[in-house]
Motif scaffolding. Structure first.
Motif, short mmCIF file in Angstrom:
data_model
loop_
_atom_site.label_atom_id
_atom_site.label_comp_id
_atom_site.label_asym_id
_atom_site.label_seq_id
_atom_site.Cartn_x
_atom_site.Cartn_y
_atom_site.Cartn_z
N ARG A 149 0.84 -1.20 0.00
CA ARG A 149 0.00 0.00 0.00
C ARG A 149 0.87 1.25 0.00
O ARG A 149 2.06 1.20 0.33
CB ARG A 149 -0.94 -0.02 1.21
N ALA A 150 0.25 2.35 -0.36
CA ALA A 150 1.01 3.60 -0.48
C ALA A 150 1.70 3.96 0.83
O ALA A 150 2.82 4.47 0.83
CB ALA A 150 0.09 4.72 -0.93
N ASP A 151 1.02 3.70 1.95
CA ASP A 151 1.57 4.08 3.25
C ASP A 151 2.19 2.92 4.01
O ASP A 151 2.62 3.09 5.16
CB ASP A 151 0.47 4.72 4.11
N GLU A 152 2.22 1.74 3.39
CA GLU A 152 2.72 0.57 4.12
C GLU A 152 3.25 -0.48 3.16
O GLU A 152 2.48 -1.13 2.44
CB GLU A 152 1.60 -0.02 4.97
N THR A 221 6.92 -2.49 -2.52
CA THR A 221 6.23 -1.21 -2.51
C THR A 221 5.54 -1.02 -3.85
O THR A 221 5.99 -1.53 -4.88
CB THR A 221 7.20 -0.05 -2.26
N PRO A 225 1.20 4.32 -6.44
CA PRO A 225 0.52 4.20 -5.15
C PRO A 225 -1.00 4.24 -5.24
O PRO A 225 -1.68 3.83 -4.29
CB PRO A 225 1.04 5.42 -4.37
#
Length: 249
Positions: A149-152, A221, A225
């Protein structure tokens, strides 16, 4: 086209190094792809996995299904009753010493041509290498999807660099979408890096002799995103077991 890679050459590589990276091109030569007529459905089944609730509590996003098989010395393959996956804390400090129950791999896929062909290939590769141990095998198969995910970032090996506590491991890439990294690293007992490679194309494969080397995979990653991102693999583990005891006559 690269020269063919036959099974004896792959066994020699495993004996020498304790691990091997095999490209998708070579895996298509080693696997009976024309016989694997359910491959499209097999590959699509990674869209039908269930969240790994044992990891959800710590915010890691992984989905999976699981099935167990027994393989006899003559290669006879039989699916076993559904059972938990268990690892010693010696090998899995994050989730060791607990019984982990996952949804079973669906019967049509567990008994289908693709799974059968992959397990028969793995047995033909690994069994002759296990001199001095009984060739009865406890085999576990794991469908994994790691989401990024974009943040994880997604963590293919949240337990870090590790041994699995088995004899042999096969990791087969099924799909990767919109991700970067996910580099497999191979290590000696003292932590020294022995090799690294990235499973980048469907059917790229990694194989290890688990007692000789440890392995891990770097976090993945998303490239974009805003779009879904995942890494799908089939992990197959082989552990030699003694033959079933027989009652005296």
């Amino acid at each position: 086209m690269t020269p063919p890679l036959d099974r004896p050459a792959l066994q020699a590589r495993l004996h020498r190094d304790g691990f091997a990276f095999v490209t998708a091109e070579h895996m298509r030569q080693l696997l009976p792809m024309p016989e694997m007529d359910d491959w499209p459905a097999f590959r699509a089944s990674w869209n039908d996995l269930a969240p790994d609730t044992y990891l959800a509590a710590v915010g890691r996003h992984r989905s999976r299904r699981h099935a167990t098989f027994a393989i006899e010395p003559d290669g006879t393959l039989q699916r076993q009753p559904h059972q938990p996956h268990w690892q010693s804390a010696r090998y899995n400090s994050l989730q060791g010493d607990i019984q982990r129950w996952f949804l079973p791999i669906r019967p049509a896929l567990a008994g289908g041509a693709s799974m059968r062909s992959i397990l028969q290939f793995a047995h033909a590769l690994f069994a002759p290498m296990a001199a001095g141990v009984p060739h009865h095998w406890h085999v576990e198969t794991h469908q994994f999807r790691i989401e990024a995910r974009a943040d994880e970032p997604g963590e293919p090996t949240p337990e870090g660099v590790h041994h699995d506590g088995v004899d042999y491991v096969l990791v087969l890439l099924i799909d990767r979408q919109n991700i970067e990294s996910g580099t497999t690293t191979i290590h000696a007992d003292d932590g020294a890096l022995l090799g690294s490679f990235t499973l980048a194309h469907p059917l790229d494969a990694a194989m290890v002799i688990d007692a000789r080397v440890s392995h891990g995979v770097t976090a993945v990653t998303p490239i974009d995103p805003a779009q879904p991102a995942h890494r799908d693999v089939l992990v197959v583990t082989f552990r030699a077991t003694p033959p079933a005891a027989t009652s005296p006559a």
